[in-house]
Design a protein around this motif. Sequence first.
Motif, short mmCIF file in Angstrom:
data_model
loop_
_atom_site.label_atom_id
_atom_site.label_comp_id
_atom_site.label_asym_id
_atom_site.label_seq_id
_atom_site.Cartn_x
_atom_site.Cartn_y
_atom_site.Cartn_z
N GLU A 538 29.94 38.26 33.28
CA GLU A 538 29.86 36.79 33.33
C GLU A 538 29.03 36.23 32.19
O GLU A 538 29.07 35.02 31.93
N ASN A 539 28.25 37.08 31.51
CA ASN A 539 27.42 36.63 30.40
C ASN A 539 28.00 37.02 29.03
O ASN A 539 27.35 36.81 28.01
N GLN A 540 29.20 37.61 29.01
CA GLN A 540 29.76 38.09 27.73
C GLN A 540 30.61 37.05 27.03
O GLN A 540 30.75 37.07 25.79
N ARG A 639 36.56 34.54 41.52
CA ARG A 639 36.68 34.20 40.10
C ARG A 639 37.96 34.76 39.49
O ARG A 639 38.38 34.32 38.42
N THR A 640 38.57 35.74 40.11
CA THR A 640 39.77 36.37 39.54
C THR A 640 41.06 35.79 40.10
O THR A 640 42.15 36.21 39.68
N PRO A 716 43.60 35.40 32.62
CA PRO A 716 43.60 36.86 32.61
C PRO A 716 43.98 37.42 33.96
O PRO A 716 43.79 36.79 34.99
N GLU A 717 44.55 38.61 33.94
CA GLU A 717 44.87 39.30 35.19
C GLU A 717 43.56 39.73 35.86
O GLU A 717 42.56 39.99 35.21
N PRO A 718 43.60 39.80 37.17
CA PRO A 718 42.38 40.23 37.87
C PRO A 718 42.05 41.65 37.55
O PRO A 718 42.92 42.44 37.20
#
Length: 732
Positions: A538-540, A639-640, A716-718
Amino acid sequence: MSRRRRKNNNPAGPPRLLGVVLTPMFYRRAGMAVGTIALLFLAMWTRVMPQRVSLKLGDVAPRRILAPRGTTYIDKKATEDARQKARDSVLDQYVSDPGADALAARTVNDVFSLAKELRDDESFGDDEEARVQALIGRLDIPISENTARLAVSSTEGALERVRAAALDIVKQQMQRPIRDNTDDLSQAREAARKAAAKALLKPVYQGMVAELAALALRPNQSYDEQKTKAERNRAAAAVEQVRRQIQADDIIIDVGETVTQRHLDILEALGLMRPTVDYTQALALLLLLTAIVVLLGAWVARFTPEVYADDRRLLLLCVVLVLAATGLHATQQWSVFAAYALGISTALAMMVAMLFGVRLAIALSAFLGVLVGIVATGSDARLVIVTILCSTFASYAISRAGSKSLTIARAAGLVGLANAVLFVATSEVFGLMISSPQVIATVLAGLISASIAVVAVMALERMVGVTTDLRLLELANPNEPVLHRLLTEAPGSYQSSVMVGNIAEPAAEAIGAPSLLVRTAAMYHDIGKLKRPYFFIENQFGGDNPHDKLRPYLSALTLIAHVKDGYEMAREIGLPKEIADVILQHHGTSLAAIPYRNAIKEEGPENVNEADFRYPGPKPQSREAALVMLADSVEAAARTLVNPDHERIVDLVEDVVNAKVDDGQLDESPLTFADLKAIKRSFVSTLTGMFHQRLRYPEQEDNHGDANEERKASTPEPPEEQKEGPTDSGEG
């Protein structure tokens, strides 16, 4: 394999007393109770042994003294005044002189007899002056020369008429009482002169009659001092002592007032001059205090067992009782004692409400009212009632919402107003007069008590291991140093923590858990990621993933380490134990799925030990830790989601929660199946609200259709673990 029986040295188990198991905790509780009762008894010692008052007649009182109880006293001054009045009402006592009449008549006759004898005495020849002087010299009464000359020179007939007139006047006057210690004799002589002036004689003989009669008169009643004193004493003794009443809380003497006999009489009647112990009252007081402590302890054990089981918390509750009694005793002689009583009681009630909860504070309010009734002079029933009501209200007035300053301001205003209104109302019910300073003092007591309570709680909460709502509100402030670091150094983790709090808080309310604690713990649960923020996805923000360059075991270690790092950081900065425990337990012994699967791909399942990829635990021990674990996992999985709708959200929540249950992560938490159902409903409701999108009009759909398709295509895909099942990736 046979199992040997262990020898039981105590087959009967721990000793019991009246059905109570005598455990070490019982002895500690008994010691606390005995100590509290003893301290309360000492604080209220003046109930049985009043403070000695050393005042003398004419002294100036250095302080105000109030009557500790009602009594009847003898007003010595008023009694003495009444007896003196009785004495004064008794007339002087006299003894009659039976020979006084004859002696008065003989005095008159002696004058004329001696005058005749001198007239007949030829030895004087013609010397009339010698006869006059001889008559004056031989008489016992001081007659004038003129009267003596008339007596020796007048004819027998004239003198006989004078003698008869004088005897008649003397006889008349001697019939009236002539007391020897009064002006009766003067009045009788004046009356004799007036009578002589009316006699049928020549003026010269009238004067002679008046003089002789006046000189012959004498007292016929003698004053009897002994009899008079006895009669007056008898009259005084017949007067009863003057008794007056004084009510409890009446002012005996005010500061600066000169001590009179009345003040000393009251102090003597109340036993304040030579105070002694009333052993009957002392025993009754001891029994009453014992009942208060034992009943409060039983209530705490029954309804707030977590307080009863904690030595520090229970000891603080005992200290609160002793402080209340000491404060009430110290202020009981002050003119605004009611205001001080309300201030002390409401401050302690608010303090207990913030530390231990409103329920215990309300129970304490009842016992504080009883203490006020014991301490207050006259056991003022009005103060008992208003103390219970105001303390109960103050317990509710400490709101959980808002900042510390807002909480103090709100509670101070509400309690101050309630104190005044309830005090006036109860005073009217009992028909008691109150002054404006008393009302103002009750308002000020309420205003000050809230501030005192908050300051005391801030000083005591860490000492007794209690986390108050005010402390949680401060910790939840984004400007707190750790949260501010999380926001700036790991913004993704910060936003994730906020989302976890948003999800967990309503669920906590749904199952009756402390929602503010849950939300605050959620805000801090990932502070361990501050040590290596870019190792978490989550920080990238689309950059390189460091895990791609790490072996699976090392990758798992970096993910798992954030729990221990967070716990150590929480201990260093002094976070409450409840929050530190949530940080340590929020992953339980869950599996770091992505590194584990990567290891299986690289080395094969037979060469990988699953335990190496699990968090060390412990599993959640409290509802709060379990809630944060579930909310954290649900938030990471949510989130996914692509194009989330209600059905997908329900399925996701069911999958995540059931996976945690199946993995045994909730085995050690106190959550029930009913709690889990409520939590799932709350999670679904919260996530539905979060993912809710505004309905678009057809033209808006046409205009933005391409953009929507583009956004869908770019979603994006999960992650693999979310496709196969909601296990912990270590990234949540």
